[in-house]
Design a protein around this motif. Structure first.
Motif, mmCIF file in Angstrom:
data_model
loop_
_atom_site.group_PDB
_atom_site.id
_atom_site.type_symbol
_atom_site.label_atom_id
_atom_site.label_comp_id
_atom_site.label_asym_id
_atom_site.label_seq_id
_atom_site.Cartn_x
_atom_site.Cartn_y
_atom_site.Cartn_z
ATOM 1 N N SER A 1 3.038 -11.184 5.691
ATOM 2 C CA SER A 1 2.644 -9.953 6.368
ATOM 3 C C SER A 1 2.939 -8.776 5.443
ATOM 4 O O SER A 1 3.629 -8.901 4.438
ATOM 5 C CB SER A 1 3.371 -9.792 7.709
ATOM 6 N N HIS A 2 2.384 -7.639 5.818
ATOM 7 C CA HIS A 2 2.569 -6.414 5.058
ATOM 8 C C HIS A 2 2.905 -5.292 6.030
ATOM 9 O O HIS A 2 2.146 -5.041 6.977
ATOM 10 C CB HIS A 2 1.294 -6.053 4.282
ATOM 11 N N ARG B 1 -0.838 0.335 -5.292
ATOM 12 C CA ARG B 1 -1.763 0.726 -4.239
ATOM 13 C C ARG B 1 -3.112 0.918 -4.905
ATOM 14 O O ARG B 1 -3.267 1.803 -5.743
ATOM 15 C CB ARG B 1 -1.310 2.005 -3.550
ATOM 16 N N SER C 1 -3.302 -7.111 13.197
ATOM 17 C CA SER C 1 -2.396 -5.976 13.238
ATOM 18 C C SER C 1 -1.434 -6.077 14.412
ATOM 19 O O SER C 1 -1.813 -6.515 15.500
ATOM 20 C CB SER C 1 -3.200 -4.675 13.360
ATOM 21 N N VAL D 1 -6.398 1.349 13.357
ATOM 22 C CA VAL D 1 -5.370 0.708 12.537
ATOM 23 C C VAL D 1 -4.489 -0.201 13.396
ATOM 24 O O VAL D 1 -4.195 -1.339 13.027
ATOM 25 C CB VAL D 1 -4.515 1.774 11.817
ATOM 26 N N SER E 1 2.681 -1.852 6.844
ATOM 27 C CA SER E 1 1.811 -0.775 6.387
ATOM 28 C C SER E 1 2.404 0.592 6.673
ATOM 29 O O SER E 1 2.280 1.500 5.850
ATOM 30 C CB SER E 1 0.439 -0.896 7.056
ATOM 31 N N PHE E 2 3.018 0.755 7.843
ATOM 32 C CA PHE E 2 3.540 2.062 8.241
ATOM 33 C C PHE E 2 4.838 1.912 9.019
ATOM 34 O O PHE E 2 4.960 1.031 9.863
ATOM 35 C CB PHE E 2 2.527 2.807 9.131
ATOM 36 N N LEU F 1 6.033 -4.718 1.399
ATOM 37 C CA LEU F 1 5.778 -3.316 1.702
ATOM 38 C C LEU F 1 5.804 -2.511 0.421
ATOM 39 O O LEU F 1 6.346 -2.943 -0.593
ATOM 40 C CB LEU F 1 6.817 -2.765 2.690
ATOM 41 N N GLN G 1 3.640 -0.349 11.968
ATOM 42 C CA GLN G 1 2.445 -1.186 12.031
ATOM 43 C C GLN G 1 2.457 -2.124 10.844
ATOM 44 O O GLN G 1 2.827 -1.735 9.731
ATOM 45 C CB GLN G 1 1.182 -0.318 12.023
ATOM 46 N N ALA G 2 2.083 -3.374 11.097
ATOM 47 C CA ALA G 2 2.001 -4.380 10.045
ATOM 48 C C ALA G 2 0.771 -5.245 10.287
ATOM 49 O O ALA G 2 0.245 -5.301 11.394
ATOM 50 C CB ALA G 2 3.256 -5.248 10.029
#
Length: 131
Positions: free
Chosen positions: A69-70, A126, A44, A38, A72-73, A104, A60-61
């Protein structure tokens, strides 16, 4: 209070991130090999927060390097929350994407944290394969 350092993810961080993911109840990230994939996937960016020599958070994106961008965590160990670590991780990760905006998905419990940033609320989903 211990100084917190933010730095890019390194492969040896994966096992500790997997343990943190267990603590915050993210079962999909409890395998260090998955965390490594990931965090090193194309597009990433990932950062960790260290309090002394202890990893206490990570983010993390994924982004296109230009517009979008997203996130993710983003996780901070419960014993280290409300100290600005999440904000530092989010800012570092967002800047590293090189994008103008970041989307997000979050649950209601974390919404208050994200609402402190300049934002535009949007509906989200999701999706899963085969659904």
């Amino acid at each position: 209070m211990t100084t917190v350092d933010i730095r890019p993810f390194e492969e040896p961080d994966a096992a500790t991130i997997a343990r943190l993911s267990t603590t915050v109840q993210w079962p999909s990230l409890t395998d260090a090999a998955v965390v490594t994939e990931v965090c090193s996937a194309p597009g990433s960016v990932a950062y960790v927060a260290l309090a002394g020599d202890r990893l206490v958070g990570w983010a993390q994106a994924v982004g296109d390097g230009v517009l979008q961008s997203h996130l993710s965590f983003l996780a901070v160990h419960p014993d280290h929350r409300r100290r600005g670590i999440g904000r530092l991780l989010l800012v570092a990760t967002f800047q590293a994407t090189g994008t103008l905006r970041m989307d997000l998905v979050t649950d209601a419990a974390a919404a208050g944290f994200y609402e402190r940033f300049a934002h535009k609320p949007m509906a989200g989903y999701r999706l899963y394969p085969g659904a």
